[in-house]
Design a protein around this motif. Structure first.
Motif, PDB file in Angstrom:
ATOM      1  N   LEU A 234      67.056   9.748   1.250  1.00  0.00           N
ATOM      2  CA  LEU A 234      65.633   9.420   1.231  1.00  0.00           C
ATOM      3  C   LEU A 234      65.383   7.925   1.189  1.00  0.00           C
ATOM      4  N   THR A 235      66.350   7.161   0.685  1.00  0.00           N
ATOM      5  CA  THR A 235      66.118   5.738   0.431  1.00  0.00           C
ATOM      6  C   THR A 235      67.111   4.844   1.179  1.00  0.00           C
ATOM      7  N   GLY A 236      68.305   4.699   0.646  1.00  0.00           N
ATOM      8  CA  GLY A 236      69.264   3.751   1.216  1.00  0.00           C
ATOM      9  C   GLY A 236      69.556   3.977   2.684  1.00  0.00           C
ATOM     10  N   GLU A 237      69.804   5.222   3.083  1.00  0.00           N
ATOM     11  CA  GLU A 237      70.105   5.499   4.489  1.00  0.00           C
ATOM     12  C   GLU A 237      68.913   5.194   5.380  1.00  0.00           C
ATOM     13  N   ARG A 238      67.714   5.516   4.915  1.00  0.00           N
ATOM     14  CA  ARG A 238      66.509   5.233   5.701  1.00  0.00           C
ATOM     15  C   ARG A 238      66.277   3.732   5.856  1.00  0.00           C
ATOM     16  N   VAL A 239      66.440   2.992   4.768  1.00  0.00           N
ATOM     17  CA  VAL A 239      66.248   1.541   4.826  1.00  0.00           C
ATOM     18  C   VAL A 239      67.201   0.918   5.846  1.00  0.00           C
ATOM     19  N   ALA A 240      68.466   1.336   5.787  1.00  0.00           N
ATOM     20  CA  ALA A 240      69.463   0.766   6.698  1.00  0.00           C
ATOM     21  C   ALA A 240      69.127   1.045   8.152  1.00  0.00           C
TER      22      ALA A 240
END
Length: 292
Positions: A234-240
């Motif tokens: 939900l967070t780190g993978e999406r930001v990257a």
């Protein structure tokens, strides 16, 4: 102690400034509830290695003054940018943890890149963890409101009950001493009730989906596989995926508190990222001088 006044409303804000004045600059922004102390496992070794390490205590946190207002993302980003101006910092690497990642992203999208060269987003809640147009798979807002009621009723019990999940302490290598857990809970309780609830509201409203593609600078994203506060997908993978120049480093068994459980690895990764930025800046200066 070093202080400066927020240009927004005059709130007196505390910061620390460690290491050589001429070293590559890293500016740290802590998680909700805690001050600069959470970064001890990163700031001390990096400063000893020659980096200038600066950290801000968010308003109502650490040694900064309490304030009734200003717990919105724009004001918090303005406070951070004011610190960069106050110290006249250049070629800065902004490093944020949890909600601090939102502050560093908003700082560059709101104030530009004149002082900032790169970002490191550690266990971030960015782009958002609560259901919104940009995060349709986020947490139900009703569940967040119910959690807020538990938080308001007994903050001390709330922090203590969540400590094991915060560190993913059930996984090998993640056990922290009871003394350290107690210390961190005490640091969380040092945030004023107004500040604590205000920052929770920032997290609940956070949606940086449309801003992140405009962050046109190198971004290091560090996230744990077992982060229950900010699930990786939900967070780190999406930001990257959303930033133009992102590097994702995933820590196996890492929880939200990986700054402590995976301290040495995080410090090494930050040092590598900082040194790469310093080398790039030196190459740019050298090329410019050669072209004169």
């Amino acid at each position: 102690m070093p202080y400066f006044e927020s240009p927004v409303d005059g709130t007196r804000l505390h910061y620390v400034d460690h290491g050589p004045a001429t070293g590559p600059v890293a500016v740290f922004v802590a998680s909700a509830y805690v001050g600069h102390e959470m970064w001890e496992y990163q700031m001390l070794p990096l400063a000893e290695a020659g980096h200038r390490c600066v950290a801000l205590d968010r308003r109502g946190h650490g040694r900064s003054d309490d304030a009734w207002s200003g717990y919105d993302l724009d004001t918090l980003a303005d406070d951070l940018n004011a610190l960069l101006d106050h110290l006249d910092l250049r070629e800065v690497t902004l490093i944020g943890h949890s909600v601090g990642t939102g502050e560093v992203v908003r700082c560059v999208t709101r104030h530009g890149l004149a002082r900032v060269a790169r970002l490191a987003l550690v266990a971030g809640v960015s782009p958002g963890v609560v259901r919104s147009p940009g995060t349709p798979d986020g947490v139900d807002p009703e569940a967040v409101r119910a959690d807020d009621e538990v938080f308001r009723r007994d903050r001390a019990a709330y922090f203590s009950a969540l400590a094991d999940d915060f560190f993913a302490a059930h996984l090998p290598g993640n056990q922290m001493s009871p003394a350290y857990v107690r210390y961190l809970v005490d640091r969380c309780l040092s945030a004023t009730p107004r500040a604590a609830n205000g920052v929770r509201a920032v997290v609940a409203a956070l949606d940086l989906t449309e801003e992140l593609p405009a962050v046109d600078l190198p971004v290091l994203v560090v996230h744990g596989t077992h982060d229950t506060s900010a699930p990786l997908a939900l967070t780190g993978e999406r930001v990257a995926r959303l930033v133009p120049d992102g590097i994702l480093k995933v820590y196996e068994n890492g929880g939200h508190g990986l700054f402590a459980t995976h301290a040495a690895r995080l410090t090494a990764d930050l040092r590598e990222f900082l040194d790469a930025g310093a080398a790039r800046a030196a190459d740019t200066v050298g090329a410019a001088a050669a072209g004169r």
